[in-house]
Every structure is written in C-alpha cells, then in structure tokens.
Enzyme design. Structure first.
Site, PDB file in Angstrom:
ATOM      1  N   GLY A   1      38.166  35.692  27.641  1.00 14.00           N
ATOM      2  CA  GLY A   1      37.473  35.483  28.905  1.00 14.00           C
ATOM      3  C   GLY A   1      36.302  36.419  29.091  1.00 14.00           C
ATOM      4  O   GLY A   1      36.206  37.480  28.438  1.00 14.00           O
ATOM      5  N   LEU A   2      35.411  36.057  29.974  1.00 10.78           N
ATOM      6  CA  LEU A   2      34.255  36.892  30.295  1.00 10.78           C
ATOM      7  C   LEU A   2      34.691  38.135  31.060  1.00 10.78           C
ATOM      8  O   LEU A   2      35.796  38.180  31.607  1.00 10.78           O
ATOM      9  CB  LEU A   2      33.255  36.081  31.127  1.00 10.78           C
ATOM     10  CG  LEU A   2      32.606  34.883  30.423  1.00 10.78           C
ATOM     11  CD1 LEU A   2      31.839  34.030  31.422  1.00 10.78           C
ATOM     12  CD2 LEU A   2      31.687  35.353  29.293  1.00 10.78           C
ATOM     13  N   PRO A   3      33.841  39.166  31.113  1.00 10.42           N
ATOM     14  CA  PRO A   3      34.178  40.347  31.910  1.00 10.42           C
ATOM     15  C   PRO A   3      34.394  39.988  33.384  1.00 10.42           C
ATOM     16  O   PRO A   3      33.848  39.020  33.896  1.00 10.42           O
ATOM     17  CB  PRO A   3      32.937  41.245  31.736  1.00 10.42           C
ATOM     18  CG  PRO A   3      32.334  40.817  30.438  1.00 10.42           C
ATOM     19  CD  PRO A   3      32.579  39.338  30.360  1.00 10.42           C
ATOM     20  N   ALA A   4      35.224  40.794  34.052  1.00 13.50           N
ATOM     21  CA  ALA A   4      35.517  40.653  35.489  1.00 13.50           C
ATOM     22  C   ALA A   4      36.241  39.356  35.804  1.00 13.50           C
ATOM     23  O   ALA A   4      36.067  38.797  36.876  1.00 13.50           O
ATOM     24  CB  ALA A   4      34.234  40.766  36.328  1.00 13.50           C
ATOM     25  N   HIS A  18      71.685  47.238  46.951  1.00 14.17           N
ATOM     26  CA  HIS A  18      72.587  48.319  46.568  1.00 14.17           C
ATOM     27  C   HIS A  18      71.926  49.191  45.510  1.00 14.17           C
ATOM     28  O   HIS A  18      70.857  48.858  44.995  1.00 14.17           O
ATOM     29  CB  HIS A  18      73.907  47.731  46.058  1.00 14.17           C
ATOM     30  CG  HIS A  18      74.525  46.782  47.040  1.00 14.17           C
ATOM     31  ND1 HIS A  18      75.498  47.159  47.939  1.00 14.17           N
ATOM     32  CD2 HIS A  18      74.274  45.470  47.283  1.00 14.17           C
ATOM     33  CE1 HIS A  18      75.832  46.114  48.684  1.00 14.17           C
ATOM     34  NE2 HIS A  18      75.105  45.080  48.308  1.00 14.17           N
ATOM     35  N   CYS A  73      37.458  32.332  36.173  1.00 16.16           N
ATOM     36  CA  CYS A  73      37.284  32.428  37.630  1.00 16.16           C
ATOM     37  C   CYS A  73      36.209  31.439  38.076  1.00 16.16           C
ATOM     38  O   CYS A  73      35.039  31.587  37.734  1.00 16.16           O
ATOM     39  CB  CYS A  73      36.894  33.847  38.041  1.00 16.16           C
ATOM     40  SG  CYS A  73      38.210  35.041  37.890  1.00 16.16           S
ATOM     41  N   ASP A  86      43.813  43.097  24.224  1.00 13.26           N
ATOM     42  CA  ASP A  86      43.036  42.983  25.457  1.00 13.26           C
ATOM     43  C   ASP A  86      41.557  43.218  25.175  1.00 13.26           C
ATOM     44  O   ASP A  86      41.124  44.351  24.941  1.00 13.26           O
ATOM     45  CB  ASP A  86      43.553  43.997  26.485  1.00 13.26           C
ATOM     46  CG  ASP A  86      42.880  43.840  27.837  1.00 13.26           C
ATOM     47  OD1 ASP A  86      42.222  42.799  28.058  1.00 13.26           O
ATOM     48  OD2 ASP A  86      43.006  44.754  28.681  1.00 13.26           O
ATOM     49  N   GLU A  96      75.884  44.320  44.474  1.00 17.05           N
ATOM     50  CA  GLU A  96      76.007  45.516  43.646  1.00 17.05           C
ATOM     51  C   GLU A  96      76.577  45.190  42.270  1.00 17.05           C
ATOM     52  O   GLU A  96      77.297  44.198  42.098  1.00 17.05           O
ATOM     53  CB  GLU A  96      76.910  46.544  44.359  1.00 17.05           C
ATOM     54  CG  GLU A  96      77.174  47.841  43.602  1.00 17.05           C
ATOM     55  CD  GLU A  96      75.913  48.646  43.312  1.00 17.05           C
ATOM     56  OE1 GLU A  96      75.060  48.127  42.554  1.00 17.05           O
ATOM     57  OE2 GLU A  96      75.804  49.776  43.821  1.00 17.05           O
ATOM     58  N   ARG A  98      25.188  42.305  31.594  1.00 14.49           N
ATOM     59  CA  ARG A  98      26.200  42.314  30.548  1.00 14.49           C
ATOM     60  C   ARG A  98      26.936  40.978  30.504  1.00 14.49           C
ATOM     61  O   ARG A  98      27.153  40.405  29.436  1.00 14.49           O
ATOM     62  CB  ARG A  98      27.203  43.447  30.780  1.00 14.49           C
ATOM     63  CG  ARG A  98      28.233  43.548  29.666  1.00 14.49           C
ATOM     64  CD  ARG A  98      29.445  44.391  30.027  1.00 14.49           C
ATOM     65  NE  ARG A  98      29.118  45.773  30.332  1.00 14.49           N
ATOM     66  CZ  ARG A  98      30.053  46.717  30.468  1.00 14.49           C
ATOM     67  NH1 ARG A  98      31.335  46.409  30.330  1.00 14.49           N
ATOM     68  NH2 ARG A  98      29.715  47.946  30.760  1.00 14.49           N
ATOM     69  N   SER A 134      42.584  42.246  32.227  1.00 19.13           N
ATOM     70  CA  SER A 134      43.419  43.440  32.124  1.00 19.13           C
ATOM     71  C   SER A 134      44.477  43.478  33.215  1.00 19.13           C
ATOM     72  O   SER A 134      45.562  44.024  33.011  1.00 19.13           O
ATOM     73  CB  SER A 134      42.550  44.704  32.170  1.00 19.13           C
ATOM     74  OG  SER A 134      41.837  44.842  30.956  1.00 19.13           O
TER      75      SER A 134
END
Length: 613
Positions: A48-51, A542, A269, A236, A474, A303, A55
C-alpha cells in the site's frame, strides 16, 4: 508428503490446526507450531501507499496472534532505512552499546553516528567498525511503545544470530542520471536527507539503500521464521510495485521452498477524511519530527506522488498465479480476499474483518469483594460481601459520570479538528470511517457467576445494555475449587509445584479444570466483538480473565500474563487510538466511596502466594 518422521526434518505437508494448550503431537507437545513445520507457518507481506494505515494493521495483527500464543514479529523496512540514511546524527545509548557487536561498538565509541556506519556498510560494503552483519543496528525508534499509523513505523525485534549471505542489489533503479538537485555528496559517510527526493527512483544511491534495506529486512524475517521458532513474520513496507512483490516471492521461494504460506495484505484508503487523518499522523512520525508542519505536509505529498507513479494494486497478477491476498478498504469498511490458505492466514483474515477505529471506551474490572474472597478461597460461586455491594454501587455512579464527561470531551475534540491543521487543534484525530456525531451505546458485560452478576446489578437497564457471558467466568480450578491457598499447598504439593514451574501452560486437574491457555481461547469471541463494535463497554469479570484481557490490550509478554497484579477495587480504562491503546487506571477509595485516578500506574507482576487463580 513427508521426507522423514524425525523431529528435526522439515515437513513439506503442513498440519491443519495448531492451537497452544488445545492440540498436541509428538513434534509439538505444547500445541505450538514446531520449528520443522514450515508449511504451517506464515509470512504476511503488507502492500500500500504511505499513510494508508499499514503499520497500524500490522501492530494489531501481531498483538492478536501473539496473544493467541502464535509467535509473531514485525519486520519493518522503514526502521532499517531510517538508521541507514537518517540525517539526525543519532547515537547509540550506553545501554544499547552493550547489546551490539564489538566492532560496531568500537566504531560508535570512536565518534561515528549510526547513519555514517550504515552508509558505509550499504554503499561501500565496509566500515570503520570492522566486521559485523550489515544493517544489524538498533532502531532509532525501537524504544517507542505506542506508535502512530505510519508506513515506516517500528516494532521491537530480536534478530537471529544465524545470518545467511546477503544478496547484493545490482540494479536498484532506472538508468536515468540523477538530477543535479538530488545528487548525494560523494562523502558516503554523511547521512542522507530523507525528504521526498530520497524516494525518487532517479536518486540511484537512495534507491540502492532502500532496496538493500528491504532485502536485508526480508532476510531477517526468513531467518526467524524458517530457521528459528517464529510462526508468523510480518513484512511491513509499501511493496507497492509488482516488481518488488515478484522479488519478495522469489527470495521467499529460494529460502523456504514452495511450502511456506505467504499472504499479501493491502490497505487502501478511499475516504478523504480517513486519508487526511492518516496524513496528520504521518507528520507526527519519526521522518518529520521537529519539522515545520506545512513544509512537512508538502514534502510528504510529494513522496506519496512518487509512489503513486509506479503503484500497482493487488489483483490480476496475484489471481493469475493463485497467490493469497486480502485487500482492506478504509481500514475494514470493505474487504476483498482471494485464495486465503492455512490456519494462521484464516485466523489473521478473520481478525481483520472485525476491527475498527471508532473512538470508544473499554473498561475492565474484577467483581466486588465476595464472601469467598473474605474466606481466602479460590473459585466458587459466592455472593458479594457488604464491601462488595458498596463497590458495585460506587462503580455504577462512577461509570455514569465518566460516560457524560467523555461525550463532552469528544464534542470538544471534534470542534477543534481541522484540515489543514490550525493552532489549537487536538491532534491526532481518530482516522475512523463513520459519523463522529453518532450516539454511543454503553454495554455492561459480566460473568454468569453470582459475584459478577451482583457487581453489575446497579446499572440502569434503560441506559445500559447489561448482559451476562459465560466466557467471562473465572478460571475453573477443577478439584481445587473452593480450597484456600494453604490447603492447595499442603494437600496438592505436586500440583502446586507443577503450576509454579509453568503457570500459563498449567491446567487444573479434575472435571472442568482449566488453565490460562483455555481462558485465552474461551474469551477470543469477546476480544473479536470488542474490536468489531463501536460502543463503549464495561467488562465485570474475574482475576484470570482480567489478566488475559489486559494482556491482549497492552500487548504483554507471555511470561507476564499469569502473574499480572490485578487486585480487587481497580478499574482499568482503555481507549483504542491509531497509535495503540490509551491506558488509565482508577482505584476505589472506600473512605470517599469514589475512585482515584492513578496517573503513574504501571501494570506489574504480582508477588503472591505461589499459587493464585
């Protein structure tokens, strides 16, 4: 097909199911994937592209898979790239010097910065520090605990001491001459600037560094997965070109053969607000630390434009070659998957289908004091004591107050968030695909044991969605239910010693007896639902369950889970953020009949009687 049944011989055919604590075999008595079962392991390659939140996604997946006891590690290309070419003249701390090879330590002590050393290694193949593995350097961001959604974010890792010969990259980029404005100083010991020009394919020296960093990082990953005990390695980086992805697959097949499972995960995105929020987070990352935000934004857009020129999304090529991939659009709004194979890949994709970035609160607490707590007994199903009733009432009042204050704070945050950023903004915002003004429901989930149900009884059913869940019960102590610590120590000495030697893997004997690994698998649906839902939630549970829940949200190590100090009277507040999970702790004050915020509270290991449920 199998080559041999010996435990040290690699197996071509992968096993179908490995769950620590729930499965076992001769080569894997604890249920974890055996080192030789390469076909059961997984490499996840981000695309994918940055931003675009890559990550963020990797950290979530790693935290979840590690919590399920599948050893998972992130290998981040940007981490090596920043060390190799960063222009800040970073030096190693004294503590870091103790962990690095003697040759490198000597070079650092002589005054070389990490970028200078790394540039010599990458470009010249030599350095003043003598002989040491290329790029095996501490990360400048390695001490960061919670990180933003940045494409080059870091993840703490330990590299395998066994290194294979590294591949030299002979054709890092186009043959076009480097423009004069982007030439790199002939003194290759100088750190390189990492503005947008560093990512231009025409910048041959920078391209060589980036390519070498990528292949070095992939080699580290394969060392850990193929030669070591790792189960999942996450690569990554942007990996946004078809050529890069072919190169990755070629190296994986050369090193690990055809049996190692590879899953590509692309983050896209499309929503403008989500992308803008991601960019603001990127400007807070290590590449732009201390820079003018307006200039940094302009540089970052340049970039991204460079990457976009050569960006090839996952699709036709991968499908024509039967490659596994999943494409996430707007961090989970839409998912596309293709040929997902293997148990671990299935677990990862199922998790990806069920998380979001909606701003919300998650609260975790133990029940109020019970009659069995007063008697010092473990397990059982007793009612609350008088002190427990008092705690339950105070908790309902406190949560009601916190809910109202959170809504006020959230409204203020929305009012002071703009794009482009302006002075006084609350940054960073949550990159969330959805309405910021939607009303939040508030769920209250308790166990089905009496002390859990009674602890949540004072919440108004008209304002809170109150529900009981057996998954929050529990840990069942089997034959030892209802005993005191002293009785367990004296009557079941052998079991006591077994549990003390490996508490997280221990299972109580007798009908219904459980261990911590059983609890982890029992509450997995609760974790997935907490990640999927956008509402606030309070979990009244618990000690063992609270420990496991906190271990997930805080990313605790395996050895800390079963011994986590988690006393009665504590309320833990967690708020999912793009850079991790914001954590706060509150302690009940019986004198004030209210809760005190503990600003410096840190989760720590308990110092209990040796056997604790």
């Amino acid at each position: 097909m199998r080559m041999n049944s010996a435990a040290s011989t690699p197996r071509i055919r992968p096993t179908t199911l490995d769950i620590p604590g729930l499965t076992k075999s001769k080569v894997s008595p604890d249920g974890k994937i055996a080192q030789r079962d390469v076909g059961s392991k997984l490499v996840i390659v981000m695309v994918g592209l940055p931003a675009r939140g890559k990550s963020y996604i990797t950290k979530k997946m790693a935290r979840y898979l590690n919590w399920l006891q599948h050893d998972t590690r992130i290998f981040n290309v940007g981490e090596k790239r920043r060390v190799a070419a960063h222009g800040h003249g970073l030096r190693v701390s004294s503590a870091g010097l103790e962990r690095i090879p003697s040759g490198l330590r000597q070079a650092v002590e002589n005054g070389d910065t990490l970028p200078q050393i790394a540039a010599k290694i990458l470009i010249n193949g030599e350095s003043s520090g003598g002989s040491y593995s290329p790029l095996n350097l501490p990360s400048p961001a390695g001490e960061r605990n919670e990180s933003a959604i940045v494409d080059d974010d870091s993840q703490e890792k330990t590299l395998s001491p066994a290194k294979t010969p590294r591949v030299e990259v002979n054709s890092p980029g186009p043959e076009a001459p480097t423009p004069a404005s982007e030439e790199v100083d002939d003194d290759e010991t100088d750190p390189m600037d990492q503005s947008a020009s560093f990512f231009d394919p025409c910048n041959k020296k920078a391209a060589q560094i980036r390519e070498q960093c990528a292949m070095e990082t992939l080699d580290d990953l394969l060392d850990w997965v193929v030669k070591g005990n790792g189960s999942v390695g996450i690569f990554d980086a942007t990996n946004s070109t078809l050529l890069r992805r072919k190169q990755i697959m070629k190296k994986i097949r050369e090193r690990a053969g055809e049996e190692l499972n590879v899953l590509f995960v692309e983050s896209v995105c499309q929503d403008k607000n989500l992308l803008e929020s991601n960019m603001r987070l990127k400007l807070s990352g290590p590449d732009y630390e201390g820079k003018d935000p307006v200039a940094a934004l302009e540089d970052f857009k340049k970039r991204v434009a460079i990457y976009e020129k050569n960006y090839v999304p996952l699709g036709d090529y991968e499908e024509d070659h039967n490659m596994s991939y999943v494409k996430m659009i707007d961090v989970g709004r839409k998912m596309i998957s293709h040929q997902v194979k293997g148990f671990l890949a299935g677990q990862a994709v199922y998790y990806l289908l069920n998380f979001n970035l909606a701003p919300r609160m998650i609260w975790i607490t133990r029940h109020g004091e019970s009659m069995d707590n007063v008697a010092g007994k473990i397990g059982g199903d007793s009612e609350l004591s008088a002190n427990g009733e008092k705690y339950a009432k105070a908790m309902a009042r406190f949560i009601d107050k916190q809910r109202k204050e959170w809504e006020i704070h959230r409204a203020d945050q929305i009012a002071h968030t703009h794009w482009p950023p302006v002075a006084g903004d609350h940054t960073p915002p949550n990159p969330y695909f959805g309405s910021d003004t939607e009303l939040k429901n508030f769920c209250v989930w308790s166990s089905m044991l009496k002390r859990g149900i009674e602890s949540s009884q004072y919440f108004n059913d008209e304002e809170y969605e109150v529900k009981q869940m057996r998954m929050l019960d529990e840990l069942n102590a089997g034959y030892m239910e209802g005993l005191t610590y002293d009785e367990i120590r004296t009557k079941h000495r052998e079991e006591f010693e077994r549990r003390r030697s490996d508490k997280i893997a221990y299972r109580y004997p007798g009908p219904g007896g459980e261990g911590y690994l059983d609890v982890i698998n029992r509450i997995r649906p609760v974790i997935v639902e907490l990640e999927r839902m956008t509402d606030h939630c309070l979990l009244v549970t618990h000690r063992s369950v609270a420990r496991v829940l906190l271990a997930y949200f805080r990313g605790l190590k395996r050895e800390d889970v079963a011994d986590l100090d988690c006393p009665l009277g504590m309320l833990y507040q967690l708020e999912p953020k793009p850079y991790g999970v914001e954590f706060k702790a509150w302690r009940y004050n019986a004198d004030r009949d209210d809760f005190d915020h503990l600003p410096d509270y840190k989760l720590r290991r308990a110092n209990p009687p040796a056997i604790v449920v």
